[in-house]
Design a protein around this motif. Structure first.
Motif, short mmCIF file in Angstrom:
data_model
loop_
_atom_site.label_atom_id
_atom_site.label_comp_id
_atom_site.label_asym_id
_atom_site.label_seq_id
_atom_site.Cartn_x
_atom_site.Cartn_y
_atom_site.Cartn_z
N PRO A 39 -32.93 28.22 -92.23
CA PRO A 39 -34.31 27.80 -91.98
C PRO A 39 -35.03 27.53 -93.30
CG PRO A 39 -33.80 29.88 -90.86
CD PRO A 39 -32.66 29.57 -91.79
N ALA A 40 -35.98 26.59 -93.29
CA ALA A 40 -36.67 26.17 -94.51
C ALA A 40 -37.44 27.30 -95.18
CB ALA A 40 -37.62 25.02 -94.18
N PHE A 41 -37.90 28.28 -94.42
CA PHE A 41 -38.76 29.32 -95.00
C PHE A 41 -37.99 30.47 -95.65
CE2 PHE A 41 -38.24 30.07 -90.46
CZ PHE A 41 -37.69 31.33 -90.46
N VAL A 42 -36.65 30.44 -95.60
CA VAL A 42 -35.86 31.52 -96.17
C VAL A 42 -35.79 31.38 -97.69
CG1 VAL A 42 -33.51 32.46 -96.35
CG2 VAL A 42 -34.46 31.91 -94.12
N GLY A 43 -36.11 32.46 -98.42
CA GLY A 43 -35.96 32.46 -99.88
C GLY A 43 -37.07 31.72 -100.59
N HIS A 44 -36.87 31.51 -101.88
CA HIS A 44 -37.82 30.81 -102.75
C HIS A 44 -37.25 29.47 -103.14
CE1 HIS A 44 -40.10 34.52 -103.13
NE2 HIS A 44 -38.96 35.15 -103.40
N LYS A 45 -38.12 28.59 -103.65
CA LYS A 45 -37.67 27.27 -104.09
C LYS A 45 -36.50 27.42 -105.06
CE LYS A 45 -39.54 22.97 -105.87
NZ LYS A 45 -38.93 22.73 -107.17
N ASN A 118 -8.16 25.11 -102.10
CA ASN A 118 -8.00 26.23 -101.18
C ASN A 118 -9.30 26.64 -100.52
OD1 ASN A 118 -9.26 27.44 -103.29
ND2 ASN A 118 -7.63 28.89 -103.76
N SER A 119 -10.40 25.94 -100.86
CA SER A 119 -11.66 26.22 -100.16
C SER A 119 -12.64 25.07 -100.32
CB SER A 119 -12.28 27.52 -100.66
OG SER A 119 -12.80 27.34 -101.96
N VAL A 120 -13.54 24.99 -99.35
CA VAL A 120 -14.64 24.03 -99.37
C VAL A 120 -15.91 24.86 -99.22
CG1 VAL A 120 -15.76 22.15 -98.12
CG2 VAL A 120 -13.27 22.21 -98.29
N THR A 121 -16.92 24.60 -100.06
CA THR A 121 -18.16 25.36 -100.00
C THR A 121 -19.32 24.45 -99.61
OG1 THR A 121 -17.38 26.87 -101.71
CG2 THR A 121 -19.74 26.84 -101.31
N PHE A 122 -20.05 24.87 -98.59
CA PHE A 122 -21.29 24.20 -98.19
C PHE A 122 -22.43 24.99 -98.82
CE2 PHE A 122 -18.31 22.82 -95.04
CZ PHE A 122 -18.69 21.52 -94.75
N GLU A 123 -23.20 24.31 -99.69
CA GLU A 123 -24.28 24.98 -100.41
C GLU A 123 -25.63 24.41 -99.98
OE1 GLU A 123 -24.42 25.94 -104.92
OE2 GLU A 123 -25.45 24.03 -104.67
N SER A 124 -26.53 25.29 -99.62
CA SER A 124 -27.89 24.89 -99.26
C SER A 124 -28.83 25.33 -100.37
CB SER A 124 -28.26 25.60 -97.95
OG SER A 124 -29.64 25.47 -97.71
N GLU A 125 -29.63 24.39 -100.86
CA GLU A 125 -30.65 24.73 -101.87
C GLU A 125 -32.02 24.59 -101.23
OE1 GLU A 125 -32.69 22.87 -105.82
OE2 GLU A 125 -30.49 22.78 -105.74
N ARG A 126 -32.82 25.63 -101.30
CA ARG A 126 -34.13 25.61 -100.68
C ARG A 126 -35.07 24.67 -101.40
NH1 ARG A 126 -38.83 26.75 -99.32
NH2 ARG A 126 -40.00 28.54 -98.69
N GLY A 127 -35.82 23.89 -100.62
CA GLY A 127 -36.80 22.98 -101.18
C GLY A 127 -38.20 23.58 -101.11
N LYS A 128 -39.23 22.72 -101.17
CA LYS A 128 -40.62 23.18 -101.12
C LYS A 128 -41.12 23.35 -99.69
CE LYS A 128 -42.12 20.64 -105.19
NZ LYS A 128 -42.89 19.46 -105.60
N GLY A 129 -40.45 22.72 -98.74
CA GLY A 129 -40.93 22.71 -97.36
C GLY A 129 -40.98 24.08 -96.72
N LYS A 130 -41.84 24.22 -95.71
CA LYS A 130 -41.99 25.49 -95.00
C LYS A 130 -41.45 25.43 -93.57
CE LYS A 130 -44.65 27.71 -98.11
NZ LYS A 130 -43.84 27.64 -99.33
N THR A 131 -41.15 24.22 -93.09
CA THR A 131 -40.65 24.08 -91.73
C THR A 131 -39.35 23.28 -91.73
OG1 THR A 131 -41.89 22.05 -91.36
CG2 THR A 131 -42.96 24.13 -90.73
N GLY A 132 -38.60 23.42 -90.66
CA GLY A 132 -37.34 22.70 -90.54
C GLY A 132 -36.17 23.58 -90.91
#
Length: 149
Positions: A39-45, A118-132
């Motif tokens: 979710p967009a609101f998890v963590g900091h930018k 031997n592995s594939v990593t999906f990385e999510s980086e938090r943006g500025k948004g608060k929703t989505g």
């Protein structure tokens, strides 16, 4: 093909212990299974969450196609990147905004040289948004080149 969707649980998925947050299992709208989401609101930018798919038994000197569904829903929700284990520094695929809330298909060619992935990593980086949210689903690995659209 190897089916690594989250409803069946046949693949070996691991949360990264050294990142800032975990990916969560989320219900599909129509109730037909699950996908992984941040979710967009998890963590900091700029915080990162990494989900790793461990791959075993890939044959050296052959090619594979990694296909997956992804969604970046919400304004300035962040970035989704994919890394291969033997190419640690640079992402092999990156997306930083969705035009709408729809699911799209990502395709990545994996060429196995002498060194096998031997592995594939999906990385999510938090943006500025608060929703989505950023979502990933229907991860499949097929031998050979990726099919044309």
């Amino acid at each position: 093909p190897v089916d690594c969707s989250f409803s069946r649980g046949v693949c070996d998925w691991k949360q990264d212990a050294d990142d800032d947050f975990d990916w969560n299992l989320a219900d599909r709208d129509k109730g037909d299974g699950y996908y992984m989401a941040v979710p967009a609101f998890v963590g900091h930018k700029k915080d990162m969450g990494r989900l790793k798919l461990l791959l075993t038994d890939l044959k050296p000197k052959s090619s594979y196609c990694l296909m997956f569904s992804y969604r970046l829903a919400g304004e300035r929700v962040g970035k989704l990147r994919v890394f291969l284990a033997n190419k640690k520094n640079a992402p092999i695929w990156e997306q930083n905004q969705g035009k709408d809330e729809r699911w799209r298909t990502g395709k990545i060619e994996i060429f196995q040289g002498a060194e096998t992935t031997n592995s594939v990593t999906f990385e999510s980086e938090r943006g500025k948004g608060k929703t989505g949210e950023i979502g990933v689903d229907n991860v499949t690995l097929i031998s050979g080149l990726c099919p044309e659209d």
